[in-house]
Design a protein around this motif. Structure first.
Motif, PDB file in Angstrom:
ATOM      1  N   GLY A   1       0.805  -1.223   0.000  1.00 25.43           N
ATOM      2  CA  GLY A   1       0.000   0.000   0.000  1.00 25.43           C
ATOM      3  C   GLY A   1       0.836   1.270   0.000  1.00 25.43           C
TER       4      GLY A   1
ATOM      5  N   TYR B   1     -11.801   5.935  -3.817  1.00 18.44           N
ATOM      6  CA  TYR B   1     -11.060   5.015  -2.959  1.00 18.44           C
ATOM      7  C   TYR B   1     -10.424   5.709  -1.756  1.00 18.44           C
ATOM      8  CZ  TYR B   1     -11.929   0.938  -5.750  1.00 18.44           C
ATOM      9  OH  TYR B   1     -12.557  -0.114  -6.358  1.00 18.44           O
ATOM     10  N   GLN B   2     -10.104   6.985  -1.907  1.00 21.12           N
ATOM     11  CA  GLN B   2      -9.565   7.681  -0.729  1.00 21.12           C
ATOM     12  C   GLN B   2     -10.629   7.740   0.365  1.00 21.12           C
ATOM     13  OE1 GLN B   2      -6.934  10.945  -1.324  1.00 21.12           O
ATOM     14  NE2 GLN B   2      -7.586  11.985   0.538  1.00 21.12           N
TER      15      GLN B   2
ATOM     16  N   ARG C   1     -10.690   4.370   1.947  1.00 27.34           N
ATOM     17  CA  ARG C   1      -9.529   4.185   2.818  1.00 27.34           C
ATOM     18  C   ARG C   1      -9.756   4.912   4.138  1.00 27.34           C
ATOM     19  NH1 ARG C   1      -4.238   7.730   2.456  1.00 27.34           N
ATOM     20  NH2 ARG C   1      -5.946   9.163   2.968  1.00 27.34           N
TER      21      ARG C   1
ATOM     22  N   CYS D   1      -1.144   3.841   4.284  1.00 31.91           N
ATOM     23  CA  CYS D   1      -1.655   3.409   2.973  1.00 31.91           C
ATOM     24  C   CYS D   1      -1.644   4.619   2.052  1.00 31.91           C
ATOM     25  CB  CYS D   1      -3.067   2.843   3.096  1.00 31.91           C
ATOM     26  SG  CYS D   1      -3.805   2.552   1.469  1.00 31.91           S
TER      27      CYS D   1
ATOM     28  N   TYR E   1      -5.800  -0.531  -3.155  1.00 33.18           N
ATOM     29  CA  TYR E   1      -6.966  -0.602  -2.267  1.00 33.18           C
ATOM     30  C   TYR E   1      -6.739  -1.559  -1.110  1.00 33.18           C
ATOM     31  CZ  TYR E   1      -8.841  -3.690  -6.150  1.00 33.18           C
ATOM     32  OH  TYR E   1      -9.061  -4.604  -7.152  1.00 33.18           O
TER      33      TYR E   1
ATOM     34  N   GLN F   1      -5.103  -2.011   2.836  1.00 32.53           N
ATOM     35  CA  GLN F   1      -4.638  -1.440   4.096  1.00 32.53           C
ATOM     36  C   GLN F   1      -3.955  -2.556   4.880  1.00 32.53           C
ATOM     37  OE1 GLN F   1      -4.934   1.864   5.666  1.00 32.53           O
ATOM     38  NE2 GLN F   1      -3.382   0.741   6.815  1.00 32.53           N
TER      39      GLN F   1
END
Ligand code: GLN
Length: 378
Positions: free
Chosen positions: A169, A286-287, A290, A307, A311, A313
């Motif tokens: 990541g 995706y942020q 996360r 990360c 995708y 973590q």
């Protein structure tokens, strides 16, 4: 029969997905989204099928898709890859990696692999008689240019890098790439840059693609995936970029490996790529996921690592258990109902006293929230 891959069993992704299914656990293991693709994209595939685009595509890819990819690359990186000779559409990133290795690695060649490394790298090298030379990411799972440089010998045929990195990541930055430029200068080492998570780079950081660097471009296979970007991992669609001389060799292998890939999907992607928004919106999507997952982890005993992209973590579970990671992941799936991927299978020689598990956050918010509730119960 003597096995060509005596040390290889079933991939950890298949093992953990099967376990998730068996025990009914939330599957944050194998990396795939649990939300649907854009209906516009599936409609385009359907349309292509209805229009009769159901026979073989040209071997390197549908011309309209190759053109669209060339435009996309130019738009993002201000560099032109010729559709006719420098881009090939593949059956996913893994096939592109296998084909690039198959086309260039000779028996006895050394290929530098940075552990933890995606699990297809080393077996692909071995199948073609190459010798994987494993180095490791450094502290905080960052690229360690000195370690990579120290592994280069006169037998090095290829260096494999990966940014954003799976499973860690983390990302490579401009300074890292400049070190790669320097260490490869004056050698005939091929670079394989696995950039399948190209659009999953967070916190406003730029994606330091090998494409940006002329000295890398001229020696690089750069590998991408549609599955990661458009939430369709099961389509097994990707592409490779390389200068003509390398791509010529790549296509010699590609044509006898898959010949060509799914025609209606190529038609659909060519059309869909005309709207840059379709990939430009991916980082924010995706942020947010996360951040949601990371916030949730704060309520658990897992300690997240940074990360920066992908995708995935990674989290340290040493406050919960001192079981080795594969055992921990299996135990956790059965007892707590959440599946993650242990990190040791990504190493030739897993570090001692490392207690890390990878969770995939490419999931609906409800899935992430349900998983966090379970992770809290440790
Ligand atoms: N890329 C996916 C992951 O890292 C796995 C794909 C596969 O199962 N081969 O989870």
């Amino acid at each position: 029969m003597i096995s060509k891959l005596p040390h290889v069993g079933t991939t950890i992704f298949s093992v953990m997905s099967k376990l998730a299914h068996e025990v009914g656990a939330i599957n944050l293991g194998q990396g795939f989204p649990d939300f649907p693709i854009d209906p516009k994209l599936s409609a385009l595939v359907h349309l292509a099928m209805q229009q009769g685009h159901n026979q073989y595509a040209p071997m390197p890819g549908l011309p309209a898709l190759l053109e669209a990819l060339s435009e996309k690359v130019h738009r993002l990186y201000d560099v032109t890859y010729e559709p006719d000779s420098e881009i090939t559409v593949t059956a996913g990133g893994t096939q592109a990696i296998f084909t690039a290795i198959g086309a260039t690695v000779h028996p006895g060649d050394e290929v530098i692999i940075v552990d933890p490394a995606y699990d297809c790298y080393a077996p692909s090298v071995e199948l073609f008689g190459g010798t994987p030379i494993h180095v490791r990411l450094g502290g905080d799972m960052k690229f360690d240019a000195d370690a990579v440089q120290a592994a280069i010998t006169s037998r090095t045929r290829m260096l494999m890098i990966n940014t954003p990195h799976n499973p860690a990541g983390t990302i490579l930055r401009d300074a890292d790439m400049k070190r790669v430029v320097e260490m490869l200068r004056g050698t005939d080492i091929i670079l394989l840059s696995d950039e399948v998570y190209e659009h999953l780079v967070f916190d406003g950081e730029p994606h330091a693609s090998a494409i940006h660097y002329a000295e890398l471009r001229e020696r690089a296979f750069v590998i991408y995936s549609f599955g990661k970007v458009f939430h369709a991992t099961g389509w097994k669609m990707g592409y490779a970029l390389a200068p003509k001389s390398l791509m010529t060799e790549f296509r010699k292998v590609h044509q006898f490996n898959v010949f060509s890939v799914n025609t209606p999907v190529q038609h659909a992607l060519a059309e869909y790529l005309r709207a840059p928004l379709h990939y430009e919106q991916v980082p924010a999507l995706y942020q947010a996921k996360r951040d949601r997952f990371l916030n949730g982890l704060e309520r658990t005993k897992f300690r997240p690592l940074a990360c920066e992209g992908s995708y995935f973590q990674v989290a340290d579970y040493s406050a919960i258990s001192d079981l080795p990671d594969v055992e921990f992941a299996k135990w956790y799936a059965r007892e707590k109902g959440v599946v993650g991927i242990p990190l040791s299978p990504f190493y030739q020689d897993p570090p001692k006293d490392q207690y890390l598990i990878r969770f995939c956050f490419a999931k609906q918010d409800a899935t992430l929230d349900a998983a966090i509730d379970k992770l809290c119960g440790t």
